[in-house]
Design an enzyme around this catalytic site. Structure first.
Site, PDB file in Angstrom:
ATOM      1  N   LYS A  66      30.477  29.612  42.031  1.00 42.66           N
ATOM      2  CA  LYS A  66      29.782  30.812  42.525  1.00 42.66           C
ATOM      3  C   LYS A  66      29.160  31.656  41.411  1.00 42.66           C
ATOM      4  O   LYS A  66      28.084  32.213  41.588  1.00 42.66           O
ATOM      5  CB  LYS A  66      30.721  31.667  43.380  1.00 42.66           C
ATOM      6  CG  LYS A  66      31.027  31.020  44.721  1.00 42.66           C
ATOM      7  CD  LYS A  66      31.852  31.923  45.609  1.00 42.66           C
ATOM      8  CE  LYS A  66      32.227  31.186  46.889  1.00 42.66           C
ATOM      9  NZ  LYS A  66      32.968  32.037  47.822  1.00 42.66           N
ATOM     10  N   GLY A 137      36.297  35.834  41.114  1.00 43.83           N
ATOM     11  CA  GLY A 137      35.088  35.558  41.895  1.00 43.83           C
ATOM     12  C   GLY A 137      35.199  36.012  43.340  1.00 43.83           C
ATOM     13  O   GLY A 137      34.234  36.535  43.911  1.00 43.83           O
ATOM     14  N   ARG A 159      46.774  41.605  38.391  1.00 40.00           N
ATOM     15  CA  ARG A 159      47.901  41.247  37.528  1.00 40.00           C
ATOM     16  C   ARG A 159      47.594  41.622  36.076  1.00 40.00           C
ATOM     17  O   ARG A 159      48.393  42.247  35.400  1.00 40.00           O
ATOM     18  CB  ARG A 159      48.152  39.743  37.664  1.00 40.00           C
ATOM     19  CG  ARG A 159      49.273  39.209  36.861  1.00 40.00           C
ATOM     20  CD  ARG A 159      49.456  37.732  37.142  1.00 40.00           C
ATOM     21  NE  ARG A 159      48.260  36.941  36.838  1.00 40.00           N
ATOM     22  CZ  ARG A 159      48.144  35.650  37.056  1.00 40.00           C
ATOM     23  NH1 ARG A 159      49.143  34.972  37.594  1.00 40.00           N
ATOM     24  NH2 ARG A 159      47.042  35.001  36.758  1.00 40.00           N
ATOM     25  N   THR A 160      46.410  41.242  35.628  1.00 40.76           N
ATOM     26  CA  THR A 160      45.985  41.599  34.268  1.00 40.76           C
ATOM     27  C   THR A 160      45.079  42.824  34.390  1.00 40.76           C
ATOM     28  O   THR A 160      43.930  42.713  34.830  1.00 40.76           O
ATOM     29  CB  THR A 160      45.212  40.429  33.630  1.00 40.76           C
ATOM     30  OG1 THR A 160      45.954  39.224  33.837  1.00 40.76           O
ATOM     31  CG2 THR A 160      44.973  40.649  32.155  1.00 40.76           C
ATOM     32  N   MET A 227      42.395  36.453  52.088  1.00 44.25           N
ATOM     33  CA  MET A 227      41.119  35.736  52.169  1.00 44.25           C
ATOM     34  C   MET A 227      41.299  34.218  52.205  1.00 44.25           C
ATOM     35  O   MET A 227      40.357  33.498  52.505  1.00 44.25           O
ATOM     36  CB  MET A 227      40.191  36.165  51.016  1.00 44.25           C
ATOM     37  CG  MET A 227      39.594  37.546  51.301  1.00 44.25           C
ATOM     38  SD  MET A 227      38.733  38.358  49.939  1.00 44.25           S
ATOM     39  CE  MET A 227      37.570  37.138  49.447  1.00 44.25           C
ATOM     40  N   TYR A 229      42.665  30.779  53.982  1.00 43.39           N
ATOM     41  CA  TYR A 229      42.804  30.496  55.402  1.00 43.39           C
ATOM     42  C   TYR A 229      43.584  29.221  55.641  1.00 43.39           C
ATOM     43  O   TYR A 229      43.751  28.397  54.746  1.00 43.39           O
ATOM     44  CB  TYR A 229      41.431  30.410  56.089  1.00 43.39           C
ATOM     45  CG  TYR A 229      40.535  29.321  55.551  1.00 43.39           C
ATOM     46  CD1 TYR A 229      39.615  29.598  54.559  1.00 43.39           C
ATOM     47  CD2 TYR A 229      40.626  28.009  56.026  1.00 43.39           C
ATOM     48  CE1 TYR A 229      38.800  28.615  54.049  1.00 43.39           C
ATOM     49  CE2 TYR A 229      39.808  27.009  55.520  1.00 43.39           C
ATOM     50  CZ  TYR A 229      38.903  27.317  54.528  1.00 43.39           C
ATOM     51  OH  TYR A 229      38.105  26.339  54.014  1.00 43.39           O
TER      52      TYR A 229
HETATM   53  P1  ATR Z   1      38.707  33.284  42.416  1.00 36.99           P
HETATM   54  O1  ATR Z   1      37.309  32.801  42.209  1.00 36.99           O
HETATM   55  O2  ATR Z   1      39.470  32.555  43.497  1.00 36.99           O
HETATM   56  O3  ATR Z   1      38.787  34.768  42.558  1.00 36.99           O
HETATM   57  P2  ATR Z   1      39.477  33.509  39.664  1.00 36.99           P
HETATM   58  O4  ATR Z   1      38.107  34.025  39.334  1.00 36.99           O
HETATM   59  O5  ATR Z   1      40.130  32.539  38.758  1.00 36.99           O
HETATM   60  O6  ATR Z   1      39.489  32.846  41.088  1.00 36.99           O
HETATM   61  O7  ATR Z   1      40.425  34.798  39.847  1.00 36.99           O
HETATM   62  C1  ATR Z   1      41.745  34.645  40.244  1.00 36.99           C
HETATM   63  C2  ATR Z   1      42.328  36.029  40.557  1.00 36.99           C
HETATM   64  O8  ATR Z   1      43.608  35.833  41.131  1.00 36.99           O
HETATM   65  C3  ATR Z   1      42.521  36.909  39.356  1.00 36.99           C
HETATM   66  O9  ATR Z   1      42.374  38.249  39.743  1.00 36.99           O
HETATM   67  C4  ATR Z   1      43.962  36.593  38.960  1.00 36.99           C
HETATM   68  O10 ATR Z   1      44.600  37.604  38.228  1.00 36.99           O
HETATM   69  P3  ATR Z   1      44.480  37.671  36.605  1.00 36.99           P
HETATM   70  O11 ATR Z   1      43.162  38.329  36.324  1.00 36.99           O
HETATM   71  O12 ATR Z   1      45.643  38.444  36.183  1.00 36.99           O
HETATM   72  O13 ATR Z   1      44.511  36.230  36.155  1.00 36.99           O
HETATM   73  C5  ATR Z   1      44.593  36.492  40.327  1.00 36.99           C
HETATM   74  N1  ATR Z   1      45.828  35.705  40.371  1.00 36.99           N
HETATM   75  C6  ATR Z   1      45.967  34.371  40.240  1.00 36.99           C
HETATM   76  N2  ATR Z   1      47.254  34.011  40.362  1.00 36.99           N
HETATM   77  C7  ATR Z   1      47.967  35.144  40.599  1.00 36.99           C
HETATM   78  C8  ATR Z   1      49.347  35.435  40.833  1.00 36.99           C
HETATM   79  N3  ATR Z   1      50.264  34.467  40.860  1.00 36.99           N
HETATM   80  N4  ATR Z   1      49.709  36.712  41.052  1.00 36.99           N
HETATM   81  C9  ATR Z   1      48.782  37.698  41.044  1.00 36.99           C
HETATM   82  N5  ATR Z   1      47.456  37.494  40.826  1.00 36.99           N
HETATM   83  C10 ATR Z   1      47.046  36.232  40.605  1.00 36.99           C
END
Ligand code: ATR
Length: 286
Positions: A66, A137, A159-160, A227, A229
């Site tokens: 995306k 994303g 988380r971050t 989000m 499903y």
């Molecule tokens: P997507 O396109 O699905 O959003 P992404 O761009 O890799 O995938 O983003 C993943 C998001 O899920 C991020 O906000 C990530 O948090 P971090 O920025 O701290 O990495 C979050 N995320 C992934 N695993 C997680 C977990 N176990 N607990 C909380 N947040 C999580």
């Protein structure tokens, strides 16, 4: 002549988009084909160009392309590209239109999410305290249509924390909700706060995990929306156990974003309720 469309992703075999668009086409009498195409991780741009050159009319873009789709659109902007005025946020793109050799891009995910919340779940975003969890994303694709609804309060938690701060810097805000009014937070710092709508836009559910949110996060009558499903996620279970009044997965959003793409391509609005009902029978939450 049959107009060709596709969804491009990696992986893609699980995608319900071909089924959804075929149902829309049958329902509206549109002569289209729609297939799922697996692009190599380093071959997204080449795949898009191939489809355009083969006379496809448009495509959807899914994980992990995306953001790259946005770069393609912008790369060619000077020559050929226009960006939809859809949610104003073109940083993550899920819909491309090929027209006169041009690639036009936009994002229908946020419109789909808002329609699912407001029409299928009979809730309002307007005037509500909204918590958006995640800064990747998925969050990027929905933030502006949510702000357009004029919530009372809008918090992005991640988380971050640093990623949430960076994400906020990419948000343009809307006339209804300026970016200065958007707050960012870590999960522990949400302690003591309550929200009417809590949206999980993280990828945590994929790993059967969930953000570390306080148990008291759900205001009376709250909507908890994942989000993801087709599965009962840890966040959905948590929400049910801790007082959310409505708990939903993202199947309705999937159907609604597809309907918006279909409308952009074909100028016809399909009936989403019947399609959602059929898909739900295949993908019950439980
Ligand atoms: P997507 O396109 O699905 O959003 P992404 O761009 O890799 O995938 O983003 C993943 C998001 O899920 C991020 O906000 C990530 O948090 P971090 O920025 O701290 O990495 C979050 N995320 C992934 N695993 C997680 C977990 N176990 N607990 C909380 N947040 C999580």
């Amino acid at each position: 002549m049959t107009d060709k469309y596709a969804v491009i992703g990696n992986p893609i075999a699980h995608s319900k988009s071909p089924l959804i668009h075929q149902m829309f086409a049958a329902q509206t009498g549109q002569d289209i084909s729609y297939e799922a195409i697996l692009a190599p991780l380093d071959g997204f741009a080449a795949t898009v160009e191939r489809l355009r050159d083969q006379g496809y009319k448009g495509c959807n873009v899914t994980v992990p392309f995306k953001f790259e789709a946005c770069r393609i659109v912008n790369d060619v902007t000077s020559k050929v590209i226009d960006v939809f005025d859809l949610g104003e946020n073109a940083d993550a793109i899920n819909t491309l239109v090929f027209r006169n050799n041009k690639i036009i891009g936009g994002n229908t995910d946020g419109v789909g999410l808002v329609r699912d919340i407001t029409q299928n779940l009979n809730s309002n975003v307007a005037g509500k305290r909204v918590l958006l969890m995640g800064a990747g994303g998925a969050a990027c694709g929905v933030v502006h249509p949510l702000l357009d609804q004029r919530p009372q309060e809008f918090v992005i938690a991640n988380r971050t924390l640093e990623n949430a701060i960076k994400f906020k810097q990419t948000i343009r805000g809307t006339a209804q909700f300026p970016v200065r009014s958007v707050s960012v937070s870590s999960y522990p710092n949400l302690s003591g706060k309550q929200f009417d709508i809590v949206i999980n836009a993280t990828s945590a559910s994929l790993m059967d995990e969930m953000p570390n949110i306080p148990k008291t996060i759900f205001a009376p009558g709250a909507l908890a929306y994942d989000m993801m499903y087709g599965r009962d996620t840890p966040f959905m279970k948590f929400a049910r156990e801790h007082g959310a009044a409505i708990v939903s997965d993202g199947l309705g959003m999937l159907v609604e974003q597809a309907a918006e793409s279909f409308y952009i391509w074909r100028g016809v609005r399909p009936d989403t309720a019947s399609v959602l009902k059929k898909l739900r029978a295949e993908l019950p939450i439980a």
